[in-house]
Design an enzyme around this catalytic site. Structure first.
Site, mmCIF file in Angstrom:
data_model
loop_
_atom_site.group_PDB
_atom_site.id
_atom_site.type_symbol
_atom_site.label_atom_id
_atom_site.label_comp_id
_atom_site.label_asym_id
_atom_site.label_seq_id
_atom_site.Cartn_x
_atom_site.Cartn_y
_atom_site.Cartn_z
ATOM 1 N N ARG A 101 -35.557 26.072 18.447
ATOM 2 C CA ARG A 101 -34.981 25.419 17.286
ATOM 3 C C ARG A 101 -35.219 26.268 16.042
ATOM 4 O O ARG A 101 -36.138 27.093 15.997
ATOM 5 C CB ARG A 101 -35.667 24.051 17.151
ATOM 6 C CG ARG A 101 -35.014 23.102 16.208
ATOM 7 C CD ARG A 101 -35.611 21.713 16.344
ATOM 8 N NE ARG A 101 -35.353 20.949 15.124
ATOM 9 C CZ ARG A 101 -36.217 20.831 14.133
ATOM 10 N NH1 ARG A 101 -37.417 21.385 14.230
ATOM 11 N NH2 ARG A 101 -35.899 20.152 13.061
ATOM 12 N N LYS A 154 -48.534 22.602 22.010
ATOM 13 C CA LYS A 154 -47.145 22.541 22.458
ATOM 14 C C LYS A 154 -47.030 22.825 23.958
ATOM 15 O O LYS A 154 -47.453 23.863 24.451
ATOM 16 C CB LYS A 154 -46.292 23.539 21.666
ATOM 17 C CG LYS A 154 -44.814 23.435 22.007
ATOM 18 C CD LYS A 154 -43.941 23.964 20.901
ATOM 19 C CE LYS A 154 -42.472 23.973 21.326
ATOM 20 N NZ LYS A 154 -41.550 24.180 20.216
ATOM 21 N N ARG A 200 -45.299 19.235 10.468
ATOM 22 C CA ARG A 200 -46.510 19.512 11.234
ATOM 23 C C ARG A 200 -47.642 18.661 10.676
ATOM 24 O O ARG A 200 -47.616 18.265 9.499
ATOM 25 C CB ARG A 200 -46.866 20.991 11.178
ATOM 26 C CG ARG A 200 -47.175 21.510 9.791
ATOM 27 C CD ARG A 200 -47.462 23.014 9.839
ATOM 28 N NE ARG A 200 -48.080 23.484 8.607
ATOM 29 C CZ ARG A 200 -47.402 23.916 7.550
ATOM 30 N NH1 ARG A 200 -46.088 23.910 7.552
ATOM 31 N NH2 ARG A 200 -48.027 24.342 6.477
HETATM 32 C C1 BTN Z 1 -37.997 24.688 20.629
HETATM 33 O O1 BTN Z 1 -39.138 24.352 20.900
HETATM 34 O O2 BTN Z 1 -37.713 25.163 19.513
HETATM 35 C C2 BTN Z 1 -36.914 24.518 21.652
HETATM 36 C C3 BTN Z 1 -37.126 25.440 22.828
HETATM 37 C C4 BTN Z 1 -36.019 25.313 23.862
HETATM 38 C C5 BTN Z 1 -36.121 26.385 24.912
HETATM 39 C C6 BTN Z 1 -35.148 26.180 26.039
HETATM 40 S S1 BTN Z 1 -35.496 27.229 27.409
HETATM 41 C C7 BTN Z 1 -33.985 26.789 28.152
HETATM 42 C C8 BTN Z 1 -32.956 26.728 27.048
HETATM 43 N N1 BTN Z 1 -32.411 28.044 26.803
HETATM 44 C C9 BTN Z 1 -32.737 28.513 25.617
HETATM 45 O O3 BTN Z 1 -32.407 29.640 25.162
HETATM 46 N N2 BTN Z 1 -33.473 27.635 24.948
HETATM 47 C C10 BTN Z 1 -33.683 26.425 25.729
#
Ligand code: BTN
Length: 276
Positions: free
Chosen positions: A75, A134, A267
């Site tokens: 994100r 996390k 946070r």
């Molecule tokens: C976050 O924590 O910011 C979101 C992370 C999301 C990661 C997943 S892994 C599978 C899918 N493909 C990606 O490129 N991102 C999501």
């Protein structure tokens, strides 16, 4: 039939991962006709791949797993790091009707947390946490397809990254959490099998009823509830749960604010900036 394209060219140092693609397909296909499971040894990003496919007109329901991502995305433009065997990275792509998608990432988080363990918590809007560290994250992207109301629709790409095995902190102030802390026998395949069916059911419930039925489920696992928090714009306050559309309630010096912007991160006060 499911398509199994499992890791014939697995990356160096990766362990052979057993993917229960057939078992997942059997659970999900009755819910999502035309559903396929695809496992690839390497992709830039499972989200990017499904977004490319939907732009090319491919809108069938699919669970796309990559044993390794070379450009995983998180994100707010962050990177998502994960090693083959040590993490689970997948995207579920499906058509999803409904006018209001606010709260979708919270509903997805609630479903995944419930499938994993009572100790897994949710940090608004898209993080899975274990003991204040996390464990994983959710990245949802959407695209329109077809021509307006005559056959057109909206396609959701629900991307999930979960740490399966413990890994070093790599510049983070604390090492990330891992599913193996909850179940030493867990691997990426067994974890995916636990999540996939309930996740599809949750998405279908969301399609029909929106976030409302997930509000209490989110609250039950809300890692920020009643804690002092700092927003990315510097505002401080105390978190007080989420509204019926999934906005975060923060009591600030200016009164109660409902935070809905996807651009805002939050946070616990005193914690360092959130990263994957
Ligand atoms: C976050 O924590 O910011 C979101 C992370 C999301 C990661 C997943 S892994 C599978 C899918 N493909 C990606 O490129 N991102 C999501």
């Amino acid at each position: 039939m499911p398509r199994h394209l499992a890791g014939t060219q697995a990356a160096p140092l990766s362990v052979a991962i057993r993917w229960p693609a057939e078992a997942i397909w059997q659970q999900v296909e009755p819910l999502l006709p035309g559903f396929t499971v695809e496992v690839l040894p390497e992709l830039d990003s499972t989200n990017s791949e499904l977004m490319r496919r939907v732009r090319a007109g491919r809108t069938d329901p699919v669970l796309l797993v990559a044993e390794r991502q070379t450009a995983g995305r998180g994100r707010l433009g962050r990177n998502w790091h994960g090693e083959a065997g040590a993490s689970l990275t997948f995207s579920l792509g499906l058509s999803l009707a409904g006018a209001d998608w606010s709260g979708l990432s919270l509903a997805v988080g609630a479903s995944i947390a419930e499938s994993l363990d009572p100790a897994v918590q949710l940090k608004w809007p898209n993080d899975l946490w274990l003991r204040d560290r996390k464990l994983g994250g959710i990245l949802i992207e959407t695209a329109s397809f077809g021509e307006g109301s005559a056959g057109g629709g909206r396609y959701a790409v629900v991307g999930v990254g979960l740490n399966i095995a413990p890994r070093p902190a790599q510049g983070l102030s604390t090492p990330p959490a891992a599913v193996a802390e909850l179940d030493p026998d867990a691997d990426a395949g067994s974890t995916l099998l636990r999540l996939a069916g309930p996740l599809v059911l949750a998405l279908q419930a969301f399609e029909q009823f929106g976030f409302a039925p997930f509000q209490a489920r989110f609250q039950a696992r809300d890692a920020l509830r009643d804690r002092p928090v700092t927003l990315s714009d510097g505002t401080t306050g105390t978190a007080h749960g989420v509204t019926e559309v999934g906005s975060l309630l923060v009591h600030t010096a200016a009164g109660m604010q409902a935070i809905s912007s996807s651009e805002v991160s939050v946070r616990p006060a005193g914690a360092s900036s959130p990263r994957s």
